[in-house]
Write a protein that holds these residues in place. Sequence first.
Motif, PDB file in Angstrom:
ATOM      1  N   ALA A 267       0.820  -1.212   0.000  1.00  0.00           N
ATOM      2  CA  ALA A 267       0.000   0.000   0.000  1.00  0.00           C
ATOM      3  C   ALA A 267       0.862   1.274   0.000  1.00  0.00           C
ATOM      4  N   VAL A 268       2.180   1.111   0.204  1.00  0.00           N
ATOM      5  CA  VAL A 268       3.077   2.278   0.208  1.00  0.00           C
ATOM      6  C   VAL A 268       3.602   2.509  -1.209  1.00  0.00           C
ATOM      7  N   ASP A 269       3.519   3.743  -1.704  1.00  0.00           N
ATOM      8  CA  ASP A 269       3.895   4.035  -3.087  1.00  0.00           C
ATOM      9  C   ASP A 269       5.412   4.027  -3.270  1.00  0.00           C
ATOM     10  N   GLU A 270       5.830   3.914  -4.528  1.00  0.00           N
ATOM     11  CA  GLU A 270       7.248   3.778  -4.849  1.00  0.00           C
ATOM     12  C   GLU A 270       8.051   5.034  -4.506  1.00  0.00           C
ATOM     13  N   GLU A 271       7.444   6.197  -4.651  1.00  0.00           N
ATOM     14  CA  GLU A 271       8.167   7.430  -4.327  1.00  0.00           C
ATOM     15  C   GLU A 271       8.573   7.451  -2.856  1.00  0.00           C
ATOM     16  N   THR A 272       7.656   7.031  -2.000  1.00  0.00           N
ATOM     17  CA  THR A 272       7.955   6.975  -0.563  1.00  0.00           C
ATOM     18  C   THR A 272       9.008   5.909  -0.281  1.00  0.00           C
ATOM     19  N   LYS A 273       8.884   4.761  -0.947  1.00  0.00           N
ATOM     20  CA  LYS A 273       9.870   3.689  -0.735  1.00  0.00           C
ATOM     21  C   LYS A 273      11.258   4.127  -1.191  1.00  0.00           C
ATOM     22  N   ASN A 274      11.323   4.868  -2.288  1.00  0.00           N
ATOM     23  CA  ASN A 274      12.624   5.356  -2.751  1.00  0.00           C
ATOM     24  C   ASN A 274      13.252   6.319  -1.749  1.00  0.00           C
ATOM     25  N   GLU A 275      12.414   7.152  -1.119  1.00  0.00           N
ATOM     26  CA  GLU A 275      12.922   8.040  -0.069  1.00  0.00           C
ATOM     27  C   GLU A 275      13.517   7.223   1.074  1.00  0.00           C
TER      28      GLU A 275
ATOM     29  N   GLU B 174      15.462   7.558  14.057  1.00  0.00           N
ATOM     30  CA  GLU B 174      14.750   8.803  14.324  1.00  0.00           C
ATOM     31  C   GLU B 174      13.371   8.814  13.673  1.00  0.00           C
ATOM     32  N   ARG B 175      13.278   8.239  12.490  1.00  0.00           N
ATOM     33  CA  ARG B 175      12.007   8.260  11.755  1.00  0.00           C
ATOM     34  C   ARG B 175      11.019   7.193  12.225  1.00  0.00           C
ATOM     35  N   PHE B 176      11.532   6.110  12.831  1.00  0.00           N
ATOM     36  CA  PHE B 176      10.658   4.966  13.095  1.00  0.00           C
ATOM     37  C   PHE B 176      10.623   4.490  14.546  1.00  0.00           C
ATOM     38  N   TYR B 177      11.312   5.185  15.465  1.00  0.00           N
ATOM     39  CA  TYR B 177      11.355   4.644  16.830  1.00  0.00           C
ATOM     40  C   TYR B 177      10.031   4.775  17.561  1.00  0.00           C
TER      41      TYR B 177
ATOM     42  N   VAL C 137       7.881  16.612  11.651  1.00  0.00           N
ATOM     43  CA  VAL C 137       8.579  16.975  10.420  1.00  0.00           C
ATOM     44  C   VAL C 137       7.968  16.197   9.258  1.00  0.00           C
ATOM     45  N   ILE C 138       7.832  16.851   8.106  1.00  0.00           N
ATOM     46  CA  ILE C 138       7.282  16.185   6.918  1.00  0.00           C
ATOM     47  C   ILE C 138       8.332  15.225   6.348  1.00  0.00           C
ATOM     48  N   GLY C 139       7.909  13.999   6.051  1.00  0.00           N
ATOM     49  CA  GLY C 139       8.816  13.000   5.491  1.00  0.00           C
ATOM     50  C   GLY C 139       8.252  11.610   5.698  1.00  0.00           C
ATOM     51  N   ALA C 140       8.935  10.602   5.172  1.00  0.00           N
ATOM     52  CA  ALA C 140       8.477   9.221   5.308  1.00  0.00           C
ATOM     53  C   ALA C 140       8.882   8.658   6.663  1.00  0.00           C
ATOM     54  N   GLY C 141       7.966   7.907   7.287  1.00  0.00           N
ATOM     55  CA  GLY C 141       8.256   7.287   8.577  1.00  0.00           C
ATOM     56  C   GLY C 141       7.104   7.438   9.540  1.00  0.00           C
ATOM     57  N   THR C 142       7.076   6.614  10.586  1.00  0.00           N
ATOM     58  CA  THR C 142       5.990   6.674  11.568  1.00  0.00           C
ATOM     59  C   THR C 142       6.101   7.896  12.465  1.00  0.00           C
ATOM     60  N   ASN C 143       7.322   8.414  12.625  1.00  0.00           N
ATOM     61  CA  ASN C 143       7.555   9.604  13.439  1.00  0.00           C
ATOM     62  C   ASN C 143       7.665  10.839  12.554  1.00  0.00           C
ATOM     63  N   ARG C 144       6.943  10.826  11.440  1.00  0.00           N
ATOM     64  CA  ARG C 144       6.953  11.929  10.482  1.00  0.00           C
ATOM     65  C   ARG C 144       5.525  12.198  10.006  1.00  0.00           C
ATOM     66  N   MET C 145       5.311  13.423   9.507  1.00  0.00           N
ATOM     67  CA  MET C 145       4.038  13.760   8.882  1.00  0.00           C
ATOM     68  C   MET C 145       4.102  13.407   7.398  1.00  0.00           C
ATOM     69  N   ASN C 146       3.168  12.571   6.945  1.00  0.00           N
ATOM     70  CA  ASN C 146       3.083  12.171   5.554  1.00  0.00           C
ATOM     71  C   ASN C 146       1.664  11.678   5.281  1.00  0.00           C
ATOM     72  N   ARG C 147       1.359  11.380   4.012  1.00  0.00           N
ATOM     73  CA  ARG C 147      -0.008  10.980   3.671  1.00  0.00           C
ATOM     74  C   ARG C 147      -0.407   9.690   4.382  1.00  0.00           C
ATOM     75  N   TYR C 148       0.575   8.845   4.730  1.00  0.00           N
ATOM     76  CA  TYR C 148       0.257   7.584   5.395  1.00  0.00           C
ATOM     77  C   TYR C 148      -0.063   7.790   6.868  1.00  0.00           C
ATOM     78  N   SER C 149       0.701   8.671   7.515  1.00  0.00           N
ATOM     79  CA  SER C 149       0.374   8.962   8.921  1.00  0.00           C
ATOM     80  C   SER C 149      -0.971   9.675   9.003  1.00  0.00           C
TER      81      SER C 149
END
Length: 564
Positions: free
Chosen positions: A16-24, A37-40, A53-65
Amino acid sequence: MNHALKTYQTWLNDSAVDEETKNELRGIADQPNEIEERFYKDLEFGTGGLRGVIGAGTNRMNRYSVARTTQGLADYLKKDGQDPAPSVVIAYDSRNQSPEFALEAALVCAGNGIKAYVFESLRPTPELSFFVRRLQASAGVVITASHNPPEYNGYKVYDGTGCQLVPELAEKVTARIREISSFGQVHKLEQTEAEQKKLLVWLGSNRDQEYIRAVASVSPRSEQMKSLAPQLKIIYTPLHGSGNRPVRDALDALGFTQVSVVSEQEHPDPGFSTVASPNPEEKDAFAMAIRMAEKEGADLIIGTDPDCDRMGAVVRGPDGKFEVLTGNQSGALMIHYLLSSLKETGALPDNGAVVKTIVTSEMGAAIADRYGVQTLNTLTGFKYIGELMTRFERDGSFRFLFGYEESYGYLAGNYARDKDAVLASALICEAAAYYKGQGKSLYDVLQELYRDYGYFKEALISRTFKGKDGVDKIHSIMEDWRSRPPHDVDGTRVVRALDYLEGIEGLRRENVMKFVLEDGSWFCLRPSGTEPKIKIYLAVRKTSNKEADQALKQISEAILTRID
């Protein structure tokens, strides 16, 4: 494999996670500290909701969070809520990806059969609070990070009263969010289908005047303003945020005709390119406005933060130079103006109440007391003020008159349940116009209040500790003061040590400590709920300005010596 690395791999393997996010994410494969830092942890609800902070990860703001959080909210509304046909109002400010995050939240609501009312362009946070109530919605969402730096965004959640979620409700929503272990569990519609099914309804500018009328109705001297308001010359800066149109509309509704906007800061800009921080608490944010005010001979400067829930004011001092008022000073001026006006016009109720937070100056309480108005204290966070407002409305115990916190948040009137910089802008300008009609500036009035009530001086000092290590550092500071409370500060005895973690004064448990000194001074230690900071609040009350400044300097030095 530690928790962070395991979650990182889960994101990479999730279909369900898009390729652009996976590439990041693949780009940080050789950076274990960045992965940690992004996933703890997951972003958590604080005093201002979800923020990061905007970015990929559970500790980040993104379309998935955003999507996961909205699915949790939808599950809460459908399984735990009281509304058989729930609906949500969604607003957003000028930050990076705010429109995209707002639409994502709306489409997840629609995927769960929940109607989403979404503003077609950026709007102030308090307008969201107003329309949750106006549309009798079950909840509200604002995509904003308030006055945080440009790399941040956030997600504030409101209940059906238009109030930000209090901890008990936030915990229930959080519990539902935690049940979602895969993005495949998120239900979402495409925009066209959501619109066709009337599960995505756009709110246009034709609705804005309902909110502006509600703000203008709070004016205690609307008739007098017809002649007084045109005499006041105002400079306004929206600091690249959502306040530009509504603040000007509210001032126009009250008769203010001499309102000039700082053109360089008028339009939305997610980079906030003209300021180091888009925060009306910071004097530097007013640099352009002050230059413009000096050039145009203005009486007053006002500024609002990106989501327009905080207002700062700048007034002319005795030497003609502009001075930025603190949140406590603006609050005291507005309380004095509002209560004196209500008394003079015979509209002051017998059961009036002012509500403030435990870290807000006692000056407002002293003013309220002289008018026979009771002051109630809450924990930090306007949601607690909003919660009390709803209780007053239901049980009739008090009539809410004014609520505020030292961090530049104010509200009068019952139309919303969150701080409102549109209302605060209107009220401080109205006060300035009224006193100008008496030959006085707001600075003059403030000095009169000091002479009448004592020289209250406050300060806020922050120490920033970023990342996981920072969280541990802040925890150790709090535990040090909790286990070894001071007997005195700079020779003045501590007479009360208040640990709000113990649930005192009828308030919820919260990790805050307040120390009251024998001379009435106090200081408070509080970890921020939205930023990696520990905040130290300081307050003194003396018989002269010089005494107050000296006392504040001594107490701050003594406390920082221990913390640093």
